[in-house]
Design a protein around this motif. Structure first.
Motif, short mmCIF file in Angstrom:
data_model
loop_
_atom_site.label_atom_id
_atom_site.label_comp_id
_atom_site.label_asym_id
_atom_site.label_seq_id
_atom_site.Cartn_x
_atom_site.Cartn_y
_atom_site.Cartn_z
N ALA A 26 -7.53 4.13 -14.07
CA ALA A 26 -8.59 4.92 -13.22
C ALA A 26 -9.06 3.71 -12.09
CB ALA A 26 -9.94 5.36 -13.65
N LEU A 27 -9.19 2.51 -12.36
CA LEU A 27 -9.59 1.52 -11.41
C LEU A 27 -8.55 1.23 -10.44
CD1 LEU A 27 -11.29 -0.54 -10.21
CD2 LEU A 27 -10.67 -2.06 -11.73
N LEU A 28 -7.25 1.04 -11.05
CA LEU A 28 -6.03 0.88 -10.37
C LEU A 28 -5.73 2.06 -9.53
CD1 LEU A 28 -3.50 -1.35 -12.75
CD2 LEU A 28 -5.02 -1.92 -10.65
N ALA A 29 -5.90 3.14 -10.06
CA ALA A 29 -5.42 4.27 -9.00
C ALA A 29 -6.38 4.60 -7.90
CB ALA A 29 -5.62 5.82 -10.08
N ALA A 30 -7.55 4.40 -8.25
CA ALA A 30 -8.67 4.25 -6.94
C ALA A 30 -8.23 3.09 -5.92
CB ALA A 30 -10.19 4.08 -7.59
N LEU A 31 -8.11 2.08 -6.59
CA LEU A 31 -7.49 1.10 -5.33
C LEU A 31 -6.38 1.30 -4.42
CD1 LEU A 31 -8.07 -2.08 -7.43
CD2 LEU A 31 -9.44 -1.51 -5.78
N GLU A 32 -5.54 2.21 -5.18
CA GLU A 32 -4.42 2.39 -4.44
C GLU A 32 -4.59 3.74 -3.66
OE1 GLU A 32 -0.72 2.40 -6.80
OE2 GLU A 32 -1.13 0.36 -7.67
N GLY A 33 -5.69 4.31 -3.79
CA GLY A 33 -5.89 5.74 -3.22
C GLY A 33 -5.12 6.91 -3.95
N ALA A 34 -4.96 6.80 -5.11
CA ALA A 34 -4.35 7.83 -6.04
C ALA A 34 -5.44 8.78 -6.65
CB ALA A 34 -3.29 7.29 -7.08
N THR A 35 -6.20 9.44 -5.66
CA THR A 35 -7.32 10.07 -6.04
C THR A 35 -6.98 11.52 -5.64
OG1 THR A 35 -8.26 9.67 -3.97
CG2 THR A 35 -8.84 7.89 -5.65
N VAL A 60 7.86 10.21 -9.76
CA VAL A 60 6.74 9.39 -9.95
C VAL A 60 6.75 8.69 -8.58
CG1 VAL A 60 5.40 7.79 -11.26
CG2 VAL A 60 6.65 9.79 -12.39
N ALA A 61 5.24 8.69 -7.97
CA ALA A 61 5.16 7.75 -6.90
C ALA A 61 4.63 6.58 -7.43
CB ALA A 61 4.12 8.52 -5.80
N MET A 62 5.26 5.26 -6.90
CA MET A 62 4.92 4.16 -7.16
C MET A 62 4.47 3.41 -6.00
SD MET A 62 7.83 3.47 -9.94
CE MET A 62 9.24 3.20 -8.82
N ASN A 63 3.50 2.64 -6.17
CA ASN A 63 2.95 1.48 -5.01
C ASN A 63 3.39 0.35 -5.67
OD1 ASN A 63 1.67 -0.26 -3.19
ND2 ASN A 63 0.09 1.02 -2.94
N LEU A 64 4.33 -0.49 -4.79
CA LEU A 64 4.81 -1.82 -5.33
C LEU A 64 3.64 -2.82 -4.72
CD1 LEU A 64 8.60 -1.19 -4.85
CD2 LEU A 64 7.10 -0.86 -6.97
N TRP A 65 2.70 -2.69 -4.41
CA TRP A 65 1.83 -3.75 -3.98
C TRP A 65 2.46 -4.75 -2.94
CZ3 TRP A 65 -3.54 -4.51 -5.56
CH2 TRP A 65 -4.10 -3.01 -6.16
N ASP A 66 2.58 -5.81 -3.51
CA ASP A 66 3.16 -6.86 -2.63
C ASP A 66 4.36 -7.44 -3.06
OD1 ASP A 66 0.60 -7.43 -1.67
OD2 ASP A 66 -0.15 -8.75 -3.39
N ALA A 67 5.08 -6.54 -3.65
CA ALA A 67 6.78 -6.65 -3.93
C ALA A 67 7.42 -6.61 -2.66
CB ALA A 67 7.13 -5.78 -4.87
N GLU A 68 8.39 -7.23 -2.28
CA GLU A 68 9.16 -7.31 -1.14
C GLU A 68 10.35 -6.22 -1.11
OE1 GLU A 68 9.62 -7.82 2.76
OE2 GLU A 68 8.35 -8.80 1.54
N PRO A 69 10.30 -5.17 -0.63
CA PRO A 69 11.15 -4.30 -0.51
C PRO A 69 12.57 -4.74 -0.36
CG PRO A 69 10.25 -3.77 1.54
CD PRO A 69 9.53 -5.27 0.82
#
Length: 143
Positions: A17-26, A81-90
């Motif tokens: 729940a915390l990580l989802a909120a940080l990423e805007g998955a709300t 499934v949608a994934m936010n890769l945070w700081d990973a370089e694409p």
């Protein structure tokens, strides 16, 4: 010996729940419509890797991943499934989706490149049309 027999999860690991909120998955879960709760525009809704959490992605917008700031790059896995890769370089030539919250006209602006500002302005125009419809009884008669 010591803590080796402790089978509980690590207390320092943030929960979904915390990580989802940080990423805007709300986003609202189905069966609710995939509309932005702030501006009312319909969006593409995808489930995330966080159990029970969904994200709204801007429809029909696919951008080169390197043009977005880290933590704003949403990729779709083959199973949807949608994934936010945070700081990973694409990888080169990777295309990604942009979360609607980054371009919602009713949410605060975050540091954004000019093309994101243009999408936000277009969304503002589209959202305004949703609410500024003429009253049905004042429409001119056709004949």
């Amino acid at each position: 010996m010591g803590d080796t027999e402790n089978a509980t999860s690590c207390p320092d690991r943030p929960d979904d729940a915390l990580l989802a909120a940080l990423e805007g998955a709300t986003a609202p879960a189905p069966p609710a419509p995939p509309d932005c709760p702030h501006c009312g525009l319909p969006q593409d809704r995808y489930r995330t890797q966080y159990t029970g959490h969904w994200v709204l992605l801007e429809p029909r917008i696919h951008v080169a991943a390197h043009t977005l700031l880290p933590r704003r790059r949403w990729l779709l896995s083959p199973d949807g499934v949608a994934m936010n890769l945070w700081d990973a370089e694409p990888l080169p030539d990777t295309r990604c989706r942009i979360a609607h919250r980054a371009v919602c006209p009713h949410l605060p602006r975050e540091g954004e490149p000019p093309w994101v500002t243009a999408i936000r302005q277009e969304n503002e125009r589209r959202a305004q049309r949703l609410f500024d419809l003429p009253d049905p009884w004042t429409l001119p008669e056709t004949g």
